[in-house]
Motif scaffolding. Structure first.
Motif, PDB file in Angstrom:
ATOM      1  N   PHE A 177     -27.050 -31.668  35.980  1.00  0.00           N
ATOM      2  CA  PHE A 177     -26.359 -30.909  37.028  1.00  0.00           C
ATOM      3  C   PHE A 177     -26.190 -31.726  38.307  1.00  0.00           C
ATOM      4  CE2 PHE A 177     -27.693 -27.486  34.245  1.00  0.00           C
ATOM      5  CZ  PHE A 177     -26.634 -26.604  34.308  1.00  0.00           C
ATOM      6  N   GLY A 178     -26.468 -33.010  38.221  1.00  0.00           N
ATOM      7  CA  GLY A 178     -26.256 -33.900  39.354  1.00  0.00           C
ATOM      8  C   GLY A 178     -27.358 -33.890  40.382  1.00  0.00           C
ATOM      9  N   ASN A 179     -28.486 -33.319  40.049  1.00  0.00           N
ATOM     10  CA  ASN A 179     -29.597 -33.259  40.996  1.00  0.00           C
ATOM     11  C   ASN A 179     -30.478 -34.495  40.815  1.00  0.00           C
ATOM     12  OD1 ASN A 179     -32.042 -32.686  42.384  1.00  0.00           O
ATOM     13  ND2 ASN A 179     -31.654 -30.493  42.210  1.00  0.00           N
ATOM     14  N   GLU A 180     -30.392 -35.414  41.780  1.00  0.00           N
ATOM     15  CA  GLU A 180     -31.182 -36.639  41.728  1.00  0.00           C
ATOM     16  C   GLU A 180     -32.344 -36.610  42.711  1.00  0.00           C
ATOM     17  OE1 GLU A 180     -30.680 -39.004  39.581  1.00  0.00           O
ATOM     18  OE2 GLU A 180     -28.830 -38.199  38.725  1.00  0.00           O
ATOM     19  N   THR A 181     -32.443 -35.559  43.514  1.00  0.00           N
ATOM     20  CA  THR A 181     -33.473 -35.518  44.567  1.00  0.00           C
ATOM     21  C   THR A 181     -34.820 -35.024  44.050  1.00  0.00           C
ATOM     22  OG1 THR A 181     -32.764 -33.301  45.234  1.00  0.00           O
ATOM     23  CG2 THR A 181     -31.757 -35.167  46.367  1.00  0.00           C
ATOM     24  N   VAL A 182     -34.794 -34.151  43.048  1.00  0.00           N
ATOM     25  CA  VAL A 182     -36.057 -33.624  42.513  1.00  0.00           C
ATOM     26  C   VAL A 182     -36.774 -34.716  41.726  1.00  0.00           C
ATOM     27  CG1 VAL A 182     -37.071 -31.984  40.884  1.00  0.00           C
ATOM     28  CG2 VAL A 182     -35.245 -31.243  42.418  1.00  0.00           C
ATOM     29  N   LYS A 183     -38.037 -34.934  42.061  1.00  0.00           N
ATOM     30  CA  LYS A 183     -38.845 -35.934  41.374  1.00  0.00           C
ATOM     31  C   LYS A 183     -39.847 -35.324  40.402  1.00  0.00           C
ATOM     32  CE  LYS A 183     -36.871 -39.095  43.831  1.00  0.00           C
ATOM     33  NZ  LYS A 183     -35.786 -39.916  43.211  1.00  0.00           N
ATOM     34  N   ARG A 184     -40.136 -34.047  40.616  1.00  0.00           N
ATOM     35  CA  ARG A 184     -41.148 -33.413  39.757  1.00  0.00           C
ATOM     36  C   ARG A 184     -40.862 -31.928  39.598  1.00  0.00           C
ATOM     37  NH1 ARG A 184     -46.795 -31.425  40.329  1.00  0.00           N
ATOM     38  NH2 ARG A 184     -46.514 -31.480  42.582  1.00  0.00           N
ATOM     39  N   VAL A 185     -41.016 -31.437  38.376  1.00  0.00           N
ATOM     40  CA  VAL A 185     -40.936 -30.007  38.076  1.00  0.00           C
ATOM     41  C   VAL A 185     -42.292 -29.584  37.529  1.00  0.00           C
ATOM     42  CG1 VAL A 185     -39.857 -28.222  36.647  1.00  0.00           C
ATOM     43  CG2 VAL A 185     -38.465 -30.081  37.583  1.00  0.00           C
ATOM     44  N   TYR A 186     -42.823 -28.490  38.035  1.00  0.00           N
ATOM     45  CA  TYR A 186     -44.131 -28.038  37.575  1.00  0.00           C
ATOM     46  C   TYR A 186     -44.134 -26.517  37.418  1.00  0.00           C
ATOM     47  CZ  TYR A 186     -44.769 -27.105  42.578  1.00  0.00           C
ATOM     48  OH  TYR A 186     -44.604 -26.655  43.863  1.00  0.00           O
ATOM     49  N   PRO A 187     -44.794 -26.009  36.390  1.00  0.00           N
ATOM     50  CA  PRO A 187     -44.900 -24.566  36.218  1.00  0.00           C
ATOM     51  C   PRO A 187     -45.894 -23.985  37.218  1.00  0.00           C
ATOM     52  CG  PRO A 187     -46.159 -25.673  34.523  1.00  0.00           C
ATOM     53  CD  PRO A 187     -45.472 -26.748  35.308  1.00  0.00           C
ATOM     54  N   THR A 188     -45.641 -22.773  37.639  1.00  0.00           N
ATOM     55  CA  THR A 188     -46.538 -22.081  38.562  1.00  0.00           C
ATOM     56  C   THR A 188     -47.001 -20.764  37.950  1.00  0.00           C
ATOM     57  OG1 THR A 188     -44.701 -20.963  39.675  1.00  0.00           O
ATOM     58  CG2 THR A 188     -45.441 -23.056  40.608  1.00  0.00           C
ATOM     59  N   ILE A 189     -48.163 -20.304  38.419  1.00  0.00           N
ATOM     60  CA  ILE A 189     -48.720 -19.042  37.936  1.00  0.00           C
ATOM     61  C   ILE A 189     -49.244 -18.232  39.111  1.00  0.00           C
ATOM     62  CG2 ILE A 189     -50.478 -17.932  36.493  1.00  0.00           C
ATOM     63  CD1 ILE A 189     -50.715 -20.438  34.907  1.00  0.00           C
ATOM     64  N   GLY A 190     -49.035 -16.931  39.019  1.00  0.00           N
ATOM     65  CA  GLY A 190     -49.751 -15.977  39.842  1.00  0.00           C
ATOM     66  C   GLY A 190     -50.448 -15.034  38.867  1.00  0.00           C
ATOM     67  N   ALA A 191     -51.765 -15.129  38.753  1.00  0.00           N
ATOM     68  CA  ALA A 191     -52.493 -14.396  37.706  1.00  0.00           C
ATOM     69  C   ALA A 191     -53.213 -13.184  38.287  1.00  0.00           C
ATOM     70  CB  ALA A 191     -53.500 -15.322  37.028  1.00  0.00           C
ATOM     71  N   GLU A 192     -52.723 -12.004  37.977  1.00  0.00           N
ATOM     72  CA  GLU A 192     -53.373 -10.770  38.408  1.00  0.00           C
ATOM     73  C   GLU A 192     -54.578 -10.511  37.502  1.00  0.00           C
ATOM     74  OE1 GLU A 192     -50.344  -7.666  38.441  1.00  0.00           O
ATOM     75  OE2 GLU A 192     -48.832  -9.241  38.671  1.00  0.00           O
ATOM     76  N   GLN A 193     -55.738 -10.339  38.098  1.00  0.00           N
ATOM     77  CA  GLN A 193     -56.985 -10.200  37.340  1.00  0.00           C
ATOM     78  C   GLN A 193     -57.535  -8.785  37.452  1.00  0.00           C
ATOM     79  OE1 GLN A 193     -58.988 -12.813  35.562  1.00  0.00           O
ATOM     80  NE2 GLN A 193     -59.807 -10.859  34.828  1.00  0.00           N
ATOM     81  N   GLU A 194     -57.618  -8.076  36.318  1.00  0.00           N
ATOM     82  CA  GLU A 194     -58.211  -6.738  36.287  1.00  0.00           C
ATOM     83  C   GLU A 194     -59.683  -6.838  35.882  1.00  0.00           C
ATOM     84  OE1 GLU A 194     -54.180  -4.204  35.102  1.00  0.00           O
ATOM     85  OE2 GLU A 194     -55.589  -4.795  33.539  1.00  0.00           O
ATOM     86  N   TYR A 195     -60.488  -5.890  36.389  1.00  0.00           N
ATOM     87  CA  TYR A 195     -61.922  -5.918  36.102  1.00  0.00           C
ATOM     88  C   TYR A 195     -62.530  -4.550  36.363  1.00  0.00           C
ATOM     89  CZ  TYR A 195     -62.310  -6.324  41.231  1.00  0.00           C
ATOM     90  OH  TYR A 195     -62.212  -6.115  42.590  1.00  0.00           O
ATOM     91  N   PHE A 196     -63.715  -4.317  35.802  1.00  0.00           N
ATOM     92  CA  PHE A 196     -64.481  -3.099  36.042  1.00  0.00           C
ATOM     93  C   PHE A 196     -65.722  -3.444  36.859  1.00  0.00           C
ATOM     94  CE2 PHE A 196     -61.932  -1.501  32.606  1.00  0.00           C
ATOM     95  CZ  PHE A 196     -61.903  -0.124  32.766  1.00  0.00           C
ATOM     96  N   LEU A 197     -66.102  -2.538  37.746  1.00  0.00           N
ATOM     97  CA  LEU A 197     -67.358  -2.653  38.483  1.00  0.00           C
ATOM     98  C   LEU A 197     -68.222  -1.453  38.143  1.00  0.00           C
ATOM     99  CD1 LEU A 197     -66.499  -3.710  42.153  1.00  0.00           C
ATOM    100  CD2 LEU A 197     -67.647  -5.093  40.406  1.00  0.00           C
ATOM    101  N   ILE A 198     -69.448  -1.711  37.700  1.00  0.00           N
ATOM    102  CA  ILE A 198     -70.383  -0.622  37.409  1.00  0.00           C
ATOM    103  C   ILE A 198     -71.720  -0.930  38.059  1.00  0.00           C
ATOM    104  CG2 ILE A 198     -69.223  -0.062  35.237  1.00  0.00           C
ATOM    105  CD1 ILE A 198     -71.565  -1.419  33.763  1.00  0.00           C
TER     106      ILE A 198
END
Length: 693
Positions: A177-198
């Protein structure tokens, strides 16, 4: 201390590096971190000394290479900084060699047969892309883990390899697509963590929670989640104090803990962080789970991370929000204001759709475990059938592409809230579908099938690799095209048609969808025993080898490791059930039956009615005998299972033979709980546990 000052105060991050390191050393280290340049030992020595000085200032006396073996949790071996001097004293030293390479035992971790007991040597190697940190008087250094003979024995190494594969193929697409400026692509995560407290006292009083992390017995409490009053409800003081403490501990470690709230089930809660690089997010989620348990202890609580600690109410997941970003700040899954005209976005979107359709088996098995089998498919989590949700607008865009007609945007709609004091709000073009396993939510995909206790590494190794492979095939086709735009159009239309069966915007919980999915030829792998053996399929081995993520041997050994873990978990659960049934429940019920018999006898002597006593005596006696018989049958099955020749056969044996008997045993025990006096029953009940705080 204010939050900006508190945040990352225990992390050797870029700011600390810049302050502590000479400029040339800092620039050289950044090239290693950002570009993967080799790390010179002279640079490592300077970094190690600065890191040690900083850690000692923070109160550290030891360092550890912190790694992630195939156990699903982290491992660490602590060494002090002390080094003896000739005058009988010590100095604090830390060399570049100690920073870069460590040597833990490699024979006592799961290896799938790669390492024998006598073959103990293994190595850890510093991962500079994930910052070191200080915790509990020790400098923690995130590392990869491999054997003396080179076999990868951890989860971090293949995750880094999958990220490298995705980077390579995504850059090929961007160049088209003609993009020469990007040097690195990396995956990202936002991990929602569910848990119980007793309450910790409740936990300590339940053998099943102590040994397995879930309740193997327990009748439903009179109240569960049916009033929908806990979700987003006011947070109780004790829990709020825990959450405040947890946030502060996580912020010190540079973890972007952002959102906290009550979840659907009683005593269930959720924490969500800000998005970050997949490798860092995976490391940090391990720290989140560890810190949750540690902080709970300070408050007299226990944190349960099992996928289904209590029957009859929602279990816990870990929503894996996945996207692709560039070093220039671009999100490759952001459709922009006109997705129909955004060819680059449509190509990346199509790659994800193709990847999920062609590798449903891998996505399903990446979240398969004995614990998650209790959760997937219930009306609380996605079903075991993998599908992709896109939303109305993108569905319309795809439909127009397939039909060869121009897409007509009807304009953004607004939702009138019916309250004059509130403004009209723009309607999001993509509604959320909480029943979908793999849902597009604006500029990311939410993989909702991941279990609460699972490492993020496994699912994201799969996502990164399958998307990289789809991008590889696209790049190979488009790089030789004479008319790029025409080729791009034809490729997107063809791939969407060929992979369209995976798209579904409706209710994934419905029986109609299960039938429709079968008609479409989608997989329905209902348990881990069915799913896990597929990891070693020929097509999957080819995928991993082609993208440099796993060797064939590593795939086979990891398949065995996952199957063995499934069997071991179920074996522990079965043994725990047998012990609780025979040593606790059976004698307790017999004691109550004896009390009832004495009461009935006294009533008879007094000429009073005792019909109810006699009926209850008969019912409890029959149920207790039936439970005991199931416990003995379970013992026999565990012995029989030892004759199964392979991990796959044993897993199938547990799924088909052992689990049904475990369910029957529980059915009788839970029924007796409701018929037995509370003062006699040997364990805290669901009502006691879930509503004690």
């Amino acid at each position: 201390m204010k939050v900006p000052e508190l945040f990352a105060s225990n992390v050797f991050n870029r700011q600390i590096m810049q302050d502590k390191l000479p400029k040339e050393i800092y620039r050289s280290l950044l090239k290693t971190i950002d570009e993967g340049a080799p790390l010179d030992m002279s640079v490592a020595n300077v970094v190690a000394n600065a890191m040690k000085d900083w850690a000692v200032e923070k109160g550290a006396t030891h360092f550890t290479h912190w790694f992630q073996p195939m156990t699903g949790v982290t491992a660490e071996k602590h060494d002090s900084f002390i080094s003896p001097t000739k005058d009988g004293k010590v100095i604090m030293e830390f060399s570049g060699k100690e920073l870069v390479v460590g040597e833990p035992d490699a024979s006592s971790f799961p290896s799938g047969g790669v390492r024998a007991t006598f073959e103990a040597r293994g190595y850890t190697a510093w991962d500079p892309t994930s910052f070191a940190f200080v915790k509990d008087g020790t400098l923690y250094i995130p590392t990869a883990f491999f054997s003396y003979s080179g076999e990868v024995l951890d989860k971090k190494t293949p995750l880094l390899k999958s990220m490298a594969a995705l980077n390579e193929q995504a850059l090929r697409i961007l160049r088209l697509f003609g993009n020469e400026t990007v040097k690195r692509v990396y995956p990202t995560i936002g991990a929602e963590q569910e848990y119980f407290l007793i309450d910790r006292k409740m936990y300590d009083a339940r053998k099943d929670l102590v040994f397995t992390g879930r309740t193997l017995f327990g009748a439903k409490a009179p109240k569960g989640q049916e009033l929908e009053d806990h979700y987003f409800g006011a947070i109780k003081t004790r829990v709020s104090e825990y959450m405040k403490d947890l946030d502060e501990e996580l912020w010190k470690l540079g973890i972007l803990a952002k959102t906290k709230h009550n979840e659907v089930a009683p005593s269930q809660h959720e924490l969500a962080p800000v998005f970050t690089s997949t490798n860092v997010a995976s490391d940090q989620n391990q720290l989140v789970m560890e810190t949750m348990k540690k902080v709970a202890g300070r408050h007299g609580l226990y944190c349960l991370l099992h996928e289904k600690p209590f029957a009859g109410i929602n279990g816990s997941g870990k929503h894996n929000n996945w996207s692709m970003s560039t070093d220039t700040g671009m999100n490759l899954l952001d459709p922009g204001s006109t997705p129909a005209e955004n060819g680059q976005f449509m190509l990346f979107l199509t790659a994800v759709i193709k990847a999920v359709n062609e590798h449903q088996d891998l996505l399903r098995l990446s979240v398969a475990s004995a614990g998650n089998d209790h959760r997937l498919g219930a009306n609380e989590a996605p079903p075991a059938i993998v599908s992709v949700f896109l939303g109305e607008e993108l569905e319309a865009v795809i439909d127009s592409l397939e039909r060869g007609v121009k897409y007509s945007d009807k304009g953004r709609k607004t939702m009138k809230l019916g309250v004059d004091t509130l403004p009209e709000l723009p309607k999001d073009t993509t509604d959320r579908n909480r029943t979908s396993p793999f849902a597009f939510t604006g500029n990311k995909f939410e993989f909702r099938m991941v279990g609460a206790s699972l490492s993020l590494a496994g699912p994201n190794i799969i996502i990164n690799t399958i998307v990289a492979d789809a991008l590889r095939t696209f790049a190979e086709e488009l790089e030789g095209a004479k008319d790029f735009n025409a080729a791009l159009h034809d490729l997107v239309v063809r791939e969407l048609k060929e992979n369209g069966r995976i798209l579904f915007n409706g209710n994934n919980y419905s029986e109609e969808w299960a039938k429709e999915a079968a008609r479409r030829g989608l997989l329905n792998l209902k348990n881990a025993a069915e799913a896990l053996p597929l990891f070693a399929d020929k097509k999957n081995i080819g995928l991993f080898e082609r993208n440099g993520v796993f060797t064939a041997r590593e795939v086979v050994t990891r398949t065995d490791i996952m199957l063995e873990n499934y069997c071991k978990v179920l074996n522990i659960e079965a043994l725990t059930m047998i012990e609780m049934a025979k040593r606790d429940i059976w004698p307790a019920v017999n004691e109550y039956i004896e009390t009832l018999c004495n009461t009935a006898r006294s009533k008879k002597e007094a000429g009073a009615a005792a019909a109810a006593d006699r009926r209850l005596i008969q019912k409890l006696s029959a149920d207790n005998d039936a439970m005991f018989e199931r416990a003995e049958a379970l013992e026999g099955l565990l012995v029989e299972g030892k004759a199964c020749g392979t991990p796959a056969l044993l897993a199938a044996f547990f799924a088909e033979k052992v689990i049904p008997v475990m369910c029957e045993l529980r059915m009788y025990a839970d029924g007796m709980e409701l018929d037995t006096a509370a003062k006699v029953w040997p364990f805290p009940t669901y009502g006691d546990i879930l509503f004690s705080m």
